[in-house]
Design a protein around this motif. Structure first.
Motif, PDB file in Angstrom:
ATOM      1  N   THR A 243       9.223  81.651  52.475  1.00  0.00           N
ATOM      2  CA  THR A 243       9.239  80.935  53.821  1.00  0.00           C
ATOM      3  C   THR A 243       7.842  81.871  54.539  1.00  0.00           C
ATOM      4  O   THR A 243       7.162  82.734  53.945  1.00  0.00           O
ATOM      5  N   ASN A 244       7.811  81.332  55.799  1.00  0.00           N
ATOM      6  CA  ASN A 244       6.665  81.882  56.590  1.00  0.00           C
ATOM      7  C   ASN A 244       7.161  83.094  57.287  1.00  0.00           C
ATOM      8  O   ASN A 244       6.214  83.745  58.098  1.00  0.00           O
ATOM      9  N   GLU A 245       8.403  83.665  57.201  1.00  0.00           N
ATOM     10  CA  GLU A 245       8.571  84.705  57.748  1.00  0.00           C
ATOM     11  C   GLU A 245       9.210  85.862  56.697  1.00  0.00           C
ATOM     12  O   GLU A 245      10.445  86.426  57.017  1.00  0.00           O
TER      13      GLU A 245
ATOM     14  N   GLU B 253       5.170  88.279  57.162  1.00  0.00           N
ATOM     15  CA  GLU B 253       4.211  87.373  56.752  1.00  0.00           C
ATOM     16  C   GLU B 253       4.753  86.171  55.998  1.00  0.00           C
ATOM     17  O   GLU B 253       5.712  86.269  55.177  1.00  0.00           O
ATOM     18  N   ALA B 254       3.999  85.363  55.581  1.00  0.00           N
ATOM     19  CA  ALA B 254       4.161  84.151  54.745  1.00  0.00           C
ATOM     20  C   ALA B 254       3.975  84.544  53.412  1.00  0.00           C
ATOM     21  O   ALA B 254       2.696  85.098  52.843  1.00  0.00           O
ATOM     22  N   ILE B 255       4.930  84.322  52.575  1.00  0.00           N
ATOM     23  CA  ILE B 255       4.695  84.758  51.202  1.00  0.00           C
ATOM     24  C   ILE B 255       5.295  83.465  50.201  1.00  0.00           C
ATOM     25  O   ILE B 255       6.358  83.202  50.405  1.00  0.00           O
ATOM     26  N   ALA B 256       4.669  82.707  49.812  1.00  0.00           N
ATOM     27  CA  ALA B 256       4.647  81.457  49.075  1.00  0.00           C
ATOM     28  C   ALA B 256       5.855  81.538  48.007  1.00  0.00           C
ATOM     29  O   ALA B 256       6.552  80.674  47.908  1.00  0.00           O
ATOM     30  N   ASP B 257       5.634  82.558  46.962  1.00  0.00           N
ATOM     31  CA  ASP B 257       6.185  82.477  45.819  1.00  0.00           C
ATOM     32  C   ASP B 257       6.312  84.148  45.473  1.00  0.00           C
ATOM     33  O   ASP B 257       5.635  84.945  46.125  1.00  0.00           O
TER      34      ASP B 257
END
Length: 399
Positions: A36-38, A58-62
């Protein structure tokens, strides 16, 4: 010996750095809401007084991006605890599914990795992530020993009448279709803590692990006798995105209506549970929705608690008695309202929760039952990372 433990969940990443054989971590970390972006990062350095905590959103994609954040924090020029990757002598990995092959901590070899990969279909939310974390750790810490500790291992003590399904025997002998159980590392850790607290090694315990994934286990003499998750982590309790127990005929019905097998698998694993009932999979968000008057959230919480109560009743029968209920993991440890809802209407077991203790209790083992309760109600923070570190250290010491 520095041992880094990586515990990757379906939407989270927990890690701890240990200087074994000491059982106190040098640092701990938690990354939540991955994808998520949060996403939220909390990194605690425990070697200073007071504890130094770094928090950011922060955003953590994977999970790959999450692990990169972990490495940067561990090796930071100002706050880092390692000077180079070679400081890490071993990396212990939580791996969800080990099938029948793995009953103990195991050094990771190419053959072990292939077995983990072969089991992807049985733990689609976890084994691929566990595998990915192993590959990243191999590149990041090339001289460290990589060790897998399997969630299924603790449940290898279940009797055959508990782990077998009533299907043709060839499906067990040839295909390995049976109950495996999961969250074993957590259930093992908290049940040992509970038995020590009670001063009763042969205690009859029901361990309730409630996080984004949920399971419940009947434990006696430190051994798993039965558990709610089955052939895969899909069975049993209502979870964040998984349905838990469902009539298999629903699957056939959906396929007859035009759903593909993959679509049904995705539906039950990733779009059901609390997500399917409310559109939300985080219990904190569902609580906020309830406070705002959301009726879907109210019903979902009733279903969630009711399923757990049903299992408590059945496992009390399996154990032929009960010394303690154990609540652990994110929801089990932190959601006092859910604990109260679950413990309601268990008078037949003489389970009586103390509302005041339940709301304010603190400590490593928290006893939240009334004095007249025949069954102890314990809140025990799980520490899968310490359990993994200890098993990894023991394996290296005997290798």
């Amino acid at each position: 010996m520095y041992i880094l433990v990586i515990n990757a969940g379906s939407s989270s990443l927990k890690y701890q750095l240990f200087d074994m054989p000491l059982d106190k971590p040098l640092c701990t970390g938690l990354i939540e809401r991955i994808g998520t972006n949060e996403a939220f990062i909390r990194h605690k350095i425990l070697t200073v007084d007071p504890t130094q905590t770094i928090e950011r959103q922060e955003a953590i994609a994977d999970h790959s991006a999450g692990l990169q954040q972990m490495v940067e924090l561990l090796s930071d020029a100002e706050i880092g605890l390692i000077h180079s990757a070679d400081d890490i002598k071993a990396v212990g990995h939580r791996v969800v599914h080990g099938g029948e092959r793995f009953a103990n901590a195991t050094l990771i070899t190419p053959a072990v990795k292939e077995t983990i990969k072969d089991l992807f279909p049985l733990a689609p939310l976890h084994n691929p992530i566990n595998y990915q974390c192993i590959e990243i750790a191999e590149k990041t810490f090339p001289n460290a020993r990589q060790i897998a500790v399997f969630d299924t291992a603790f449940h290898q003590t279940m009797p055959e009448y508990a782990f077998r399904y009533a299907i043709p025997e060839s499906l067990y002998t040839d295909e390995g279709i049976r109950v495996y159980g999961f969250h074993g590392t957590s259930h093992k850790y908290v049940s040992e803590k509970a038995a020590a607290w009670l001063g009763k090694p042969d205690a009859k315990l029901i361990s309730i692990h409630l996080g984004n994934g949920c399971s419940i286990t009947a434990v006696q003499n430190g051994k798993s006798l039965d558990t709610s998750m089955g052939f895969s982590p899909l069975a049993g309790l209502v979870m964040g995105t998984r349905s838990g127990d469902i009539d298999p005929s629903v699957i056939f019905h959906l396929i007859a209506k035009g759903y593909s097998a993959d679509a049904v698998n995705n539906l039950l694993n990733k779009q059901s549970g609390m997500q399917g009932l409310t559109g939300l999979n985080d219990m904190r968000d569902i609580r906020k929705a309830l406070e705002a008057g959301n009726q879907a959230a109210a019903l979902a919480l009733d279903i969630y608690a009711y399923r757990i109560q049903k299992y408590i009743g059945s496992y009390a029968a399996v154990l032929n008695g009960l010394d303690a209920l154990i609540f652990t993991a994110g929801v089990g440890e932190n959601d006092s309202a859910m604990r109260e809802q679950i413990c309601a209407n268990l008078d037949f077991l003489a389970v009586y929760l103390d509302s005041d203790k339940n709301r304010v209790a603190t400590g490593d083992v928290r006893e939240v039952n009334r004095s007249d309760s025949a069954v102890k109600i314990l809140v025990i923070p799980t520490n899968e990372e310490l359990e993994i570190a200890q098993q990894s250290f023991d394996l290296l010491e005997t290798a």
